[in-house]
Scaffold this motif. Structure first.
Motif, PDB file in Angstrom:
ATOM      1  N   VAL A  20       1.148  -0.925  -0.025  1.00  0.00           N
ATOM      2  CA  VAL A  20       0.039  -0.370   0.143  1.00  0.00           C
ATOM      3  C   VAL A  20       0.533   0.986   0.168  1.00  0.00           C
ATOM      4  O   VAL A  20       0.889   2.087  -0.996  1.00  0.00           O
ATOM      5  CB  VAL A  20      -0.343  -0.336   1.652  1.00  0.00           C
ATOM      6  CG1 VAL A  20      -1.443   1.424   1.292  1.00  0.00           C
ATOM      7  CG2 VAL A  20      -2.359  -1.199   0.720  1.00  0.00           C
ATOM      8  N   LYS A  21       1.842   0.900   1.014  1.00  0.00           N
ATOM      9  CA  LYS A  21       2.700   2.213   0.950  1.00  0.00           C
ATOM     10  C   LYS A  21       3.841   2.822  -0.780  1.00  0.00           C
ATOM     11  O   LYS A  21       3.989   3.380  -0.835  1.00  0.00           O
ATOM     12  CB  LYS A  21       4.041   2.153   1.939  1.00  0.00           C
ATOM     13  CG  LYS A  21       3.107   2.230   3.359  1.00  0.00           C
ATOM     14  CD  LYS A  21       4.037   2.161   4.430  1.00  0.00           C
ATOM     15  CE  LYS A  21       3.457   2.390   5.894  1.00  0.00           C
ATOM     16  NZ  LYS A  21       2.094   3.569   6.168  1.00  0.00           N
ATOM     17  N   VAL A  22       3.943   2.026  -1.608  1.00  0.00           N
ATOM     18  CA  VAL A  22       4.300   1.437  -2.026  1.00  0.00           C
ATOM     19  C   VAL A  22       3.522   1.970  -3.735  1.00  0.00           C
ATOM     20  O   VAL A  22       3.838   3.373  -4.165  1.00  0.00           O
ATOM     21  CB  VAL A  22       5.428   0.422  -2.545  1.00  0.00           C
ATOM     22  CG1 VAL A  22       5.866   0.603  -4.523  1.00  0.00           C
ATOM     23  CG2 VAL A  22       6.463   0.026  -1.684  1.00  0.00           C
ATOM     24  N   LEU A  23       2.370   2.311  -3.186  1.00  0.00           N
ATOM     25  CA  LEU A  23       1.922   1.919  -4.701  1.00  0.00           C
ATOM     26  C   LEU A  23       1.021   3.984  -4.518  1.00  0.00           C
ATOM     27  O   LEU A  23       1.234   4.679  -5.585  1.00  0.00           O
ATOM     28  CB  LEU A  23       0.101   1.200  -4.563  1.00  0.00           C
ATOM     29  CG  LEU A  23       0.893  -0.543  -5.027  1.00  0.00           C
ATOM     30  CD1 LEU A  23      -0.753  -0.878  -4.569  1.00  0.00           C
ATOM     31  CD2 LEU A  23       1.213  -0.197  -6.024  1.00  0.00           C
ATOM     32  N   ALA A  24       0.945   4.377  -2.609  1.00  0.00           N
ATOM     33  CA  ALA A  24       0.951   5.257  -2.978  1.00  0.00           C
ATOM     34  C   ALA A  24       1.745   6.325  -2.726  1.00  0.00           C
ATOM     35  O   ALA A  24       1.396   7.200  -2.784  1.00  0.00           O
ATOM     36  CB  ALA A  24      -0.294   4.746  -1.243  1.00  0.00           C
ATOM     37  N   GLY A  25       2.936   5.681  -3.489  1.00  0.00           N
ATOM     38  CA  GLY A  25       4.104   6.448  -3.472  1.00  0.00           C
ATOM     39  C   GLY A  25       4.874   6.645  -1.960  1.00  0.00           C
ATOM     40  O   GLY A  25       5.618   7.607  -1.893  1.00  0.00           O
ATOM     41  N   GLU A  26       3.968   6.599  -1.183  1.00  0.00           N
ATOM     42  CA  GLU A  26       5.094   6.743   0.047  1.00  0.00           C
ATOM     43  C   GLU A  26       6.351   6.295   0.828  1.00  0.00           C
ATOM     44  O   GLU A  26       7.093   6.754   1.574  1.00  0.00           O
ATOM     45  CB  GLU A  26       3.861   6.619   1.357  1.00  0.00           C
ATOM     46  CG  GLU A  26       2.810   6.863   1.635  1.00  0.00           C
ATOM     47  CD  GLU A  26       2.185   6.316   2.796  1.00  0.00           C
ATOM     48  OE1 GLU A  26       2.042   5.962   3.427  1.00  0.00           O
ATOM     49  OE2 GLU A  26       0.634   6.914   2.719  1.00  0.00           O
ATOM     50  N   LEU A  27       6.743   5.454  -0.554  1.00  0.00           N
ATOM     51  CA  LEU A  27       7.747   4.107  -0.111  1.00  0.00           C
ATOM     52  C   LEU A  27       7.621   4.910  -1.797  1.00  0.00           C
ATOM     53  O   LEU A  27       7.577   4.579  -2.720  1.00  0.00           O
ATOM     54  CB  LEU A  27       7.984   2.999   0.154  1.00  0.00           C
ATOM     55  CG  LEU A  27       7.496   2.969   1.584  1.00  0.00           C
ATOM     56  CD1 LEU A  27       7.663   1.320   1.390  1.00  0.00           C
ATOM     57  CD2 LEU A  27       8.810   3.222   2.565  1.00  0.00           C
ATOM     58  N   ALA A  28       9.218   5.622  -2.125  1.00  0.00           N
ATOM     59  CA  ALA A  28       9.420   5.978  -3.327  1.00  0.00           C
ATOM     60  C   ALA A  28      10.483   5.334  -3.935  1.00  0.00           C
ATOM     61  O   ALA A  28      10.908   3.819  -3.365  1.00  0.00           O
ATOM     62  CB  ALA A  28      10.487   6.917  -3.225  1.00  0.00           C
ATOM     63  N   ALA A  29      10.350   4.860  -5.330  1.00  0.00           N
ATOM     64  CA  ALA A  29      11.556   4.240  -5.644  1.00  0.00           C
ATOM     65  C   ALA A  29      13.213   4.239  -5.976  1.00  0.00           C
ATOM     66  O   ALA A  29      13.166   5.296  -5.510  1.00  0.00           O
ATOM     67  CB  ALA A  29      11.359   4.177  -7.583  1.00  0.00           C
ATOM     68  N   GLY A  30      13.416   3.307  -5.455  1.00  0.00           N
ATOM     69  CA  GLY A  30      14.705   3.158  -4.873  1.00  0.00           C
ATOM     70  C   GLY A  30      15.378   3.736  -3.719  1.00  0.00           C
ATOM     71  O   GLY A  30      16.118   3.632  -2.993  1.00  0.00           O
ATOM     72  N   GLU A  31      14.025   3.671  -2.913  1.00  0.00           N
ATOM     73  CA  GLU A  31      14.438   4.142  -1.679  1.00  0.00           C
ATOM     74  C   GLU A  31      14.178   2.553  -0.586  1.00  0.00           C
ATOM     75  O   GLU A  31      14.025   1.847  -0.727  1.00  0.00           O
ATOM     76  CB  GLU A  31      12.862   4.161  -0.996  1.00  0.00           C
ATOM     77  CG  GLU A  31      13.027   4.817   0.365  1.00  0.00           C
ATOM     78  CD  GLU A  31      11.668   5.603   1.307  1.00  0.00           C
ATOM     79  OE1 GLU A  31      11.656   5.796   2.216  1.00  0.00           O
ATOM     80  OE2 GLU A  31      11.970   6.125  -0.295  1.00  0.00           O
ATOM     81  N   ALA A  32      15.688   2.048   0.210  1.00  0.00           N
ATOM     82  CA  ALA A  32      15.875   1.156   0.671  1.00  0.00           C
ATOM     83  C   ALA A  32      14.900   0.846   1.878  1.00  0.00           C
ATOM     84  O   ALA A  32      14.868   1.887   2.683  1.00  0.00           O
ATOM     85  CB  ALA A  32      17.069   1.271   1.320  1.00  0.00           C
ATOM     86  N   LEU A  33      14.757  -0.320   1.725  1.00  0.00           N
ATOM     87  CA  LEU A  33      13.381  -0.143   3.396  1.00  0.00           C
ATOM     88  C   LEU A  33      15.087  -0.926   4.503  1.00  0.00           C
ATOM     89  O   LEU A  33      15.832  -1.162   4.240  1.00  0.00           O
ATOM     90  CB  LEU A  33      12.568  -1.769   3.586  1.00  0.00           C
ATOM     91  CG  LEU A  33      11.462  -1.488   1.993  1.00  0.00           C
ATOM     92  CD1 LEU A  33      10.771  -2.714   1.619  1.00  0.00           C
ATOM     93  CD2 LEU A  33      10.830  -0.225   2.502  1.00  0.00           C
ATOM     94  N   PRO A  34      14.382  -1.202   5.572  1.00  0.00           N
ATOM     95  CA  PRO A  34      15.048  -0.772   6.528  1.00  0.00           C
ATOM     96  C   PRO A  34      14.928  -2.830   7.081  1.00  0.00           C
ATOM     97  O   PRO A  34      14.205  -3.649   6.224  1.00  0.00           O
ATOM     98  CB  PRO A  34      13.288  -0.792   7.863  1.00  0.00           C
ATOM     99  CG  PRO A  34      12.879   0.082   7.650  1.00  0.00           C
ATOM    100  CD  PRO A  34      12.400  -0.298   6.157  1.00  0.00           C
ATOM    101  N   SER A  35      15.811  -2.285   7.745  1.00  0.00           N
ATOM    102  CA  SER A  35      16.494  -3.670   7.590  1.00  0.00           C
ATOM    103  C   SER A  35      15.541  -5.647   8.127  1.00  0.00           C
ATOM    104  O   SER A  35      14.445  -4.715   9.234  1.00  0.00           O
ATOM    105  CB  SER A  35      17.965  -4.854   8.860  1.00  0.00           C
ATOM    106  OG  SER A  35      17.056  -4.483   9.959  1.00  0.00           O
TER     107      SER A  35
END
Length: 240
Positions: A20-35
């Motif tokens: 949901v966060k990826v599709l909404a743009g809250e997590l942007a392309a190229g952004e690293a997720l936490p471990s």
């Protein structure tokens, strides 16, 4: 950033929140997720559950998992496949009108080509099934059931087309469309209520008339697209 998960399928809930966060743009392309460890702590789930969710996200084209490196968000518009459509169509319980319009446009453009292929390749046995599907459609006036039976008709048409590419795309479009059937029932009657047109299309296909099959399929699907498009334009005007 994330909320603790409280449901039976922990990996599914983790997948839902991140997608949901990826599709909404809250997590942007190229952004690293936490471990993996930090995600497990944030969600309140086990690391295997997070790992399973990451695998599903990677399969959906939403993240890129590299061994020994951080997991990063992918540009789903460029790298994901049509299987993502159901998630795009309804987010947070609310249909995305632009995606609804896109699904309808794709359906209208592909339908005539599929019908033409079906007319080229249909067997006598499948032709009987196609006409039976029209009879089944004509036997109900319930708008939701009409949509179900119309989809069953198109299942036969896609089978007759004998194209794995069209079949997989059809599967994705159907999966995206089905959750919205009840909401679209009133306006889809303009299409699924045209039993005579379905019957003409079945006759054209079983007669191996490719041009007429394509033309009738286009006419049939355009009626639904036009009606729903007008409704979407109205709704968009209410929520500019």
């Amino acid at each position: 950033m994330f909320q603790p998960v409280a449901r039976t399928s922990a990996s599914g809930a983790v997948f839902d929140q991140i997608s949901v966060k990826v599709l909404a743009g809250e997590l942007a392309a190229g952004e690293a997720l936490p471990s993996e460890r930090k995600l497990a702590e944030a969600f309140g789930v086990s690391r295997p559950a997070v790992r399973e969710a990451m695998q599903k996200l990677a399969q959906a084209g939403l993240v890129e998992v590299r061994q020994g490196e951080s997991t990063s968000v992918r540009d789903f518009r460029r790298q994901a496949g049509p299987e993502l459509l159901p998630q795009l169509l309804v987010r947070g319980g609310i249909p995305d009108l632009s995606v609804v319009r896109s699904v309808l446009e794709a359906r209208e453009l592909m339908g005539p080509q599929i019908a033409a292929l079906a007319a080229r390749r249909v067997s006598p046995e499948h032709g009987i099934e196609l006409h039976a599907a029209v009879d089944h459609l004509a036997a109900t006036n319930d708008p939701v059931e009409q949509q179900n039976r119309a989809l069953a008709f198109w299942e036969f048409v896609v089978d007759d087309a004998d194209s794995i590419a069209f079949r997989l795309i059809f599967n994705s479009l159907r999966t995206a469309y089905e959750p919205a059937m009840t909401a679209l029932a009133a306006v889809m009657v303009a299409e699924v209520g045209q039993t005579d047109l379905y019957r003409k299309l079945a006759t054209a296909i079983t007669s191996h008339d490719e041009l007429t099959s394509a033309a009738l399929a286009g006419e049939l699907l355009r009626s639904g697209t036009t009606t729903i498009g007008e409704a979407l334009t109205f709704l968009e005007g209410l929520n500019p």
